[in-house]
Design a protein around this motif. Structure first.
Motif, PDB file in Angstrom:
ATOM      1  N   GLY A   8       0.767  -1.232   0.000  1.00  0.00           N
ATOM      2  CA  GLY A   8       0.000   0.000   0.000  1.00  0.00           C
ATOM      3  C   GLY A   8       0.798   1.282   0.000  1.00  0.00           C
ATOM      4  N   GLY A   9       2.110   1.185   0.036  1.00  0.00           N
ATOM      5  CA  GLY A   9       2.896   2.402  -0.010  1.00  0.00           C
ATOM      6  C   GLY A   9       2.792   3.072  -1.374  1.00  0.00           C
ATOM      7  N   GLY A  10       3.334   4.291  -1.463  1.00  0.00           N
ATOM      8  CA  GLY A  10       3.304   4.987  -2.733  1.00  0.00           C
ATOM      9  C   GLY A  10       3.693   6.432  -2.596  1.00  0.00           C
ATOM     10  N   ALA A  11       3.524   7.161  -3.680  1.00  0.00           N
ATOM     11  CA  ALA A  11       3.850   8.583  -3.715  1.00  0.00           C
ATOM     12  C   ALA A  11       2.567   9.390  -3.782  1.00  0.00           C
ATOM     13  CB  ALA A  11       4.739   8.882  -4.912  1.00  0.00           C
ATOM     14  N   VAL A  12       2.427  10.335  -2.862  1.00  0.00           N
ATOM     15  CA  VAL A  12       1.215  11.157  -2.798  1.00  0.00           C
ATOM     16  C   VAL A  12       1.598  12.613  -2.582  1.00  0.00           C
ATOM     17  CG1 VAL A  12      -0.211   9.280  -1.907  1.00  0.00           C
ATOM     18  CG2 VAL A  12       0.976  10.792  -0.312  1.00  0.00           C
ATOM     19  N   GLN A  13       0.595  13.478  -2.664  1.00  0.00           N
ATOM     20  CA  GLN A  13       0.787  14.911  -2.402  1.00  0.00           C
ATOM     21  C   GLN A  13       0.452  15.209  -0.941  1.00  0.00           C
ATOM     22  OE1 GLN A  13       1.698  17.329  -4.742  1.00  0.00           O
ATOM     23  NE2 GLN A  13       2.110  15.632  -6.157  1.00  0.00           N
ATOM     24  N   ALA A  14       1.019  16.268  -0.438  1.00  0.00           N
ATOM     25  CA  ALA A  14       0.689  16.707   0.919  1.00  0.00           C
ATOM     26  C   ALA A  14      -0.816  16.914   1.035  1.00  0.00           C
ATOM     27  CB  ALA A  14       1.437  17.989   1.244  1.00  0.00           C
ATOM     28  N   GLY A  15      -1.371  16.443   2.148  1.00  0.00           N
ATOM     29  CA  GLY A  15      -2.807  16.543   2.365  1.00  0.00           C
ATOM     30  C   GLY A  15      -3.587  15.316   1.932  1.00  0.00           C
ATOM     31  N   ASP A  16      -2.960  14.457   1.144  1.00  0.00           N
ATOM     32  CA  ASP A  16      -3.627  13.241   0.686  1.00  0.00           C
ATOM     33  C   ASP A  16      -3.682  12.194   1.790  1.00  0.00           C
ATOM     34  OD1 ASP A  16      -2.448  13.174  -2.796  1.00  0.00           O
ATOM     35  OD2 ASP A  16      -3.993  14.363  -1.770  1.00  0.00           O
ATOM     36  N   SER A  17      -4.414  11.130   1.509  1.00  0.00           N
ATOM     37  CA  SER A  17      -4.512   9.998   2.420  1.00  0.00           C
ATOM     38  C   SER A  17      -3.922   8.753   1.760  1.00  0.00           C
ATOM     39  CB  SER A  17      -5.972   9.723   2.788  1.00  0.00           C
ATOM     40  OG  SER A  17      -6.530  10.819   3.473  1.00  0.00           O
ATOM     41  N   LEU A  18      -3.469   7.844   2.593  1.00  0.00           N
ATOM     42  CA  LEU A  18      -2.889   6.592   2.119  1.00  0.00           C
ATOM     43  C   LEU A  18      -3.034   5.566   3.227  1.00  0.00           C
ATOM     44  CD1 LEU A  18      -1.256   5.636  -0.432  1.00  0.00           C
ATOM     45  CD2 LEU A  18       0.810   6.028   0.919  1.00  0.00           C
ATOM     46  N   THR A  19      -3.293   4.327   2.844  1.00  0.00           N
ATOM     47  CA  THR A  19      -3.371   3.248   3.823  1.00  0.00           C
ATOM     48  C   THR A  19      -2.327   2.192   3.491  1.00  0.00           C
ATOM     49  OG1 THR A  19      -5.735   3.588   4.211  1.00  0.00           O
ATOM     50  CG2 THR A  19      -4.811   1.462   4.853  1.00  0.00           C
ATOM     51  N   VAL A  20      -1.506   1.858   4.459  1.00  0.00           N
ATOM     52  CA  VAL A  20      -0.559   0.755   4.307  1.00  0.00           C
ATOM     53  C   VAL A  20      -1.071  -0.415   5.141  1.00  0.00           C
ATOM     54  CG1 VAL A  20       1.475   2.111   3.719  1.00  0.00           C
ATOM     55  CG2 VAL A  20       0.902   1.756   6.118  1.00  0.00           C
ATOM     56  N   THR A  90       7.329  11.264   4.989  1.00  0.00           N
ATOM     57  CA  THR A  90       8.061  10.464   4.020  1.00  0.00           C
ATOM     58  C   THR A  90       9.055   9.556   4.722  1.00  0.00           C
ATOM     59  OG1 THR A  90       7.832  12.106   2.262  1.00  0.00           O
ATOM     60  CG2 THR A  90       9.692  10.570   2.090  1.00  0.00           C
ATOM     61  N   ALA A  91       8.967   8.261   4.438  1.00  0.00           N
ATOM     62  CA  ALA A  91       9.829   7.276   5.089  1.00  0.00           C
ATOM     63  C   ALA A  91       9.513   5.894   4.529  1.00  0.00           C
ATOM     64  CB  ALA A  91       9.606   7.265   6.601  1.00  0.00           C
ATOM     65  N   THR A  92      10.341   4.935   4.912  1.00  0.00           N
ATOM     66  CA  THR A  92       9.991   3.541   4.686  1.00  0.00           C
ATOM     67  C   THR A  92       9.236   3.073   5.929  1.00  0.00           C
ATOM     68  OG1 THR A  92      11.952   3.167   3.334  1.00  0.00           O
ATOM     69  CG2 THR A  92      10.849   1.227   4.234  1.00  0.00           C
ATOM     70  N   TYR A  93       8.067   2.524   5.718  1.00  0.00           N
ATOM     71  CA  TYR A  93       7.214   2.086   6.813  1.00  0.00           C
ATOM     72  C   TYR A  93       7.324   0.569   6.975  1.00  0.00           C
ATOM     73  CZ  TYR A  93       5.141   6.665   7.355  1.00  0.00           C
ATOM     74  OH  TYR A  93       4.960   8.001   7.618  1.00  0.00           O
ATOM     75  N   TYR A  94       7.587   0.158   8.211  1.00  0.00           N
ATOM     76  CA  TYR A  94       7.769  -1.249   8.528  1.00  0.00           C
ATOM     77  C   TYR A  94       6.696  -1.731   9.503  1.00  0.00           C
ATOM     78  CZ  TYR A  94      12.505  -0.703   6.667  1.00  0.00           C
ATOM     79  OH  TYR A  94      13.596  -0.453   5.866  1.00  0.00           O
ATOM     80  N   CYS A  95       6.199  -2.911   9.246  1.00  0.00           N
ATOM     81  CA  CYS A  95       5.310  -3.590  10.170  1.00  0.00           C
ATOM     82  C   CYS A  95       6.148  -4.496  11.062  1.00  0.00           C
ATOM     83  CB  CYS A  95       4.303  -4.417   9.367  1.00  0.00           C
ATOM     84  SG  CYS A  95       3.193  -5.424  10.348  1.00  0.00           S
ATOM     85  N   ALA A  96       5.801  -4.538  12.350  1.00  0.00           N
ATOM     86  CA  ALA A  96       6.540  -5.370  13.281  1.00  0.00           C
ATOM     87  C   ALA A  96       5.575  -6.009  14.266  1.00  0.00           C
ATOM     88  CB  ALA A  96       7.570  -4.533  14.033  1.00  0.00           C
ATOM     89  N   ASP A 111       9.830  -9.042  17.471  1.00  0.00           N
ATOM     90  CA  ASP A 111      10.391 -10.315  17.052  1.00  0.00           C
ATOM     91  C   ASP A 111      10.326 -10.536  15.540  1.00  0.00           C
ATOM     92  OD1 ASP A 111       8.636 -11.006  19.864  1.00  0.00           O
ATOM     93  OD2 ASP A 111      10.769 -11.496  19.831  1.00  0.00           O
ATOM     94  N   TYR A 112       9.351  -9.939  14.900  1.00  0.00           N
ATOM     95  CA  TYR A 112       9.142 -10.179  13.474  1.00  0.00           C
ATOM     96  C   TYR A 112       8.995  -8.839  12.749  1.00  0.00           C
ATOM     97  CZ  TYR A 112       7.860 -14.677  15.480  1.00  0.00           C
ATOM     98  OH  TYR A 112       7.859 -15.837  16.204  1.00  0.00           O
ATOM     99  N   TRP A 113       9.540  -8.794  11.547  1.00  0.00           N
ATOM    100  CA  TRP A 113       9.524  -7.568  10.752  1.00  0.00           C
ATOM    101  C   TRP A 113       9.172  -7.862   9.301  1.00  0.00           C
ATOM    102  CZ3 TRP A 113      10.310  -2.674  12.624  1.00  0.00           C
ATOM    103  CH2 TRP A 113      10.788  -2.582  13.939  1.00  0.00           C
ATOM    104  N   GLY A 114       8.471  -6.912   8.711  1.00  0.00           N
ATOM    105  CA  GLY A 114       8.250  -6.978   7.278  1.00  0.00           C
ATOM    106  C   GLY A 114       9.407  -6.350   6.538  1.00  0.00           C
ATOM    107  N   GLN A 115       9.313  -6.336   5.232  1.00  0.00           N
ATOM    108  CA  GLN A 115      10.408  -5.833   4.399  1.00  0.00           C
ATOM    109  C   GLN A 115      10.338  -4.323   4.205  1.00  0.00           C
ATOM    110  OE1 GLN A 115       7.652  -7.075   3.254  1.00  0.00           O
ATOM    111  NE2 GLN A 115       7.042  -5.735   1.563  1.00  0.00           N
ATOM    112  N   GLY A 116       9.233  -3.725   4.555  1.00  0.00           N
ATOM    113  CA  GLY A 116       9.077  -2.274   4.439  1.00  0.00           C
ATOM    114  C   GLY A 116       8.378  -1.861   3.164  1.00  0.00           C
ATOM    115  N   THR A 117       7.698  -0.729   3.236  1.00  0.00           N
ATOM    116  CA  THR A 117       7.047  -0.154   2.068  1.00  0.00           C
ATOM    117  C   THR A 117       7.289   1.354   2.087  1.00  0.00           C
ATOM    118  OG1 THR A 117       4.973  -0.021   0.810  1.00  0.00           O
ATOM    119  CG2 THR A 117       4.782   0.126   3.209  1.00  0.00           C
ATOM    120  N   GLN A 118       7.612   1.913   0.942  1.00  0.00           N
ATOM    121  CA  GLN A 118       7.984   3.314   0.872  1.00  0.00           C
ATOM    122  C   GLN A 118       6.760   4.202   0.755  1.00  0.00           C
ATOM    123  OE1 GLN A 118      11.044   4.742   1.141  1.00  0.00           O
ATOM    124  NE2 GLN A 118      10.098   6.764   0.934  1.00  0.00           N
TER     125      GLN A 118
END
Length: 123
Positions: A8-20, A90-96, A111-118
């Motif tokens: 669900g990561g991606g590139a958006v404009q300021a003020g937009d919404s995004l769900t990871v 702006t960052a790489t978002y990781y689930c843990a 204990d567990y980590w995902g690979q990350g999404t930008q």
């Protein structure tokens, strides 16, 4: 084998919404602590939001009014809905996830980590 896969990561404009989203396999994290962290190059991975069960949540102060973490137990997924995004998000978002049911801000205790999404937010 436990696996966490973000999407669900991606590139958006300021003020937009995004769900990871984070989908887990190999273990059902219905009661475990699950969190989202983010990291920018050269800086430490930082806690953004976490959830235990389906009701106990905690947020980084700077995102508290804009982000919402939720868990879909039947689907074994944890989502982070991000509204009013800012360039500083702006960052790489990781689930843990933790084996424990205790939520913590320390990345070292997960204990567990995902690979990350930008996630990239432009002004």
């Amino acid at each position: 084998q436990v696996q966490l896969v973000e999407s669900g990561g991606g590139a958006v404009q300021a003020g937009d919404s995004l769900t990871v989203s984070c989908t887990a396999s190999g273990h059902t994290f219905s009661r475990n602590a699950v969190a989202w962290f983010r990291q920018v190059p050269g800086k430490e991975r930082r806690f953004v939001a976490g959830i235990v069960g389906n009701t106990i949540t905690r947020y980084l102060d700077s995102v508290k009014a804009r982000f919402t973490i939720s868990k879909d137990i039947p689907k074994n997924t944890v989502a982070l809905q991000m509204n009013s995004l800012k360039p500083e998000d702006t960052a790489t978002y990781y689930c843990a996830a933790r084996v424990s049911e205790v939520l913590t801000l320390s990345s070292q205790l997960y204990d567990y980590w995902g690979q990350g999404t930008q996630v990239t937010v432009s002004s």
